[in-house]
Structure formats: C-alpha cells, structure tokens
Write an enzyme that holds these catalytic residues in place. Sequence first.
Site, PDB file in Angstrom:
ATOM      1  CB  SER A 137      -1.000  -0.005   1.149  1.00 40.11           C
ATOM      2  OG  SER A 137      -0.356  -0.217   2.370  1.00 40.11           O
ATOM      3  CG  HIS A 196      -1.399   3.815   3.913  1.00 40.34           C
ATOM      4  ND1 HIS A 196      -2.705   3.617   4.321  1.00 40.34           N
ATOM      5  CD2 HIS A 196      -0.930   2.594   3.603  1.00 40.34           C
ATOM      6  CE1 HIS A 196      -2.995   2.330   4.249  1.00 40.34           C
ATOM      7  NE2 HIS A 196      -1.942   1.690   3.824  1.00 40.34           N
TER       8      HIS A 196
END
Length: 186
Positions: A126, A181
């Site tokens: 991610s 992230h």
Amino acid sequence: PRHMAFRQNLSRSGIPIVTALLVGVQIRIYLASWAPDVKIILQEQFTNWGPAILEQGEIWRLLSYGLLHVDFTHLLFNLCFLAYTGYHLERAMGRANLLILFFGSVFAGGLLSVAMAPERPSLGASGGDFGLLAATIIVGWKYWESIPIRARKYFGWALAPYLGFSILSGIQAENVDNWSHLGGLI
C-alpha cells in the site's frame, strides 16, 4: 515533440510488462506463503520492523515488506490499485520510471513507518500504491492538455476520490500502517 510522444505512449495498447511483473511476483509470494512455515519465515525475515532494521542492519526490509500480504483481501485491494494505476502510469512514464516510483514509494513509506512507529511490524504494497495514486493524480494535473480525451478518466481528479477513500479507511482501521501510506504518498 515531448507532448506528442507522451500522447502516443498513452494511446499504445499492450501489456504493461513492469506492472504485470509486480502483480505476478506478489501473487506468487502470497501463494508460496501457503506452504508450511513459509508464511512465518516471510513475516519474520522480510516485514518492515524497526528493531531488525535499526539494530541488526536488515535494510532489505524497507523494500521487501512491499511484496508481502497478510491475507487474500489485503492482496486483492493492493493489487487492484497497483494494476489500475500501474497500467496507465507505465504507459505515461515508462517502465523504469514506474519501477523507481513504486519501490521509491515503498521505501519512503517504510522509512516513515520505522521513524514514527518502530516497534510496529508492517507489510503490504500500500505504500507503493499510495505513491502510484499520487503520481497518477499529479500526472493528470500537470499534463491534462496532453492527455488524450479518452484517457483523461484515468488521471488527475478522477482518482482523488479513491485516494480520499483509502486515507479515510486507513485512519479508521487499527491494523493499518498509516505512516507507510503517508510516506508512499509523499
């Protein structure tokens, strides 16, 4: 000439090789983790974990964690974003630039995660996906006039809702490494 080449690249058909390889490698690693003891070895030796990186010098973890996934849903969501954004960015930016962008985002996400939450192990693509999403939005903003009209739906503001949804869902979940992230996004 640069704008014409950019437009031609976006209009090309065919399989984006680097994107396909990244997806294929991650699927194969996930399938290999089904073998007895392999999942444990992968998680113990290749996840992003501060003490192993900072105290034992295992810096490969800052990249390898981006190829590992906990379960099928985790893999599915990460690979959907990777395949979608990678397909379009690889045509727009080229193979080498996509590879550098993906692993640069994974690395930046890993660094920020280790700096802000060193005791918390993490894994998943991610951080790289957030980097690709951000790049897809920025390419759309920067080259909007050069992007063929039929390809504009894949760039710029069109992907901002996905990025917003991903950020919000990450904030609401306890088991998500939001530092990774954010690092990938930056």
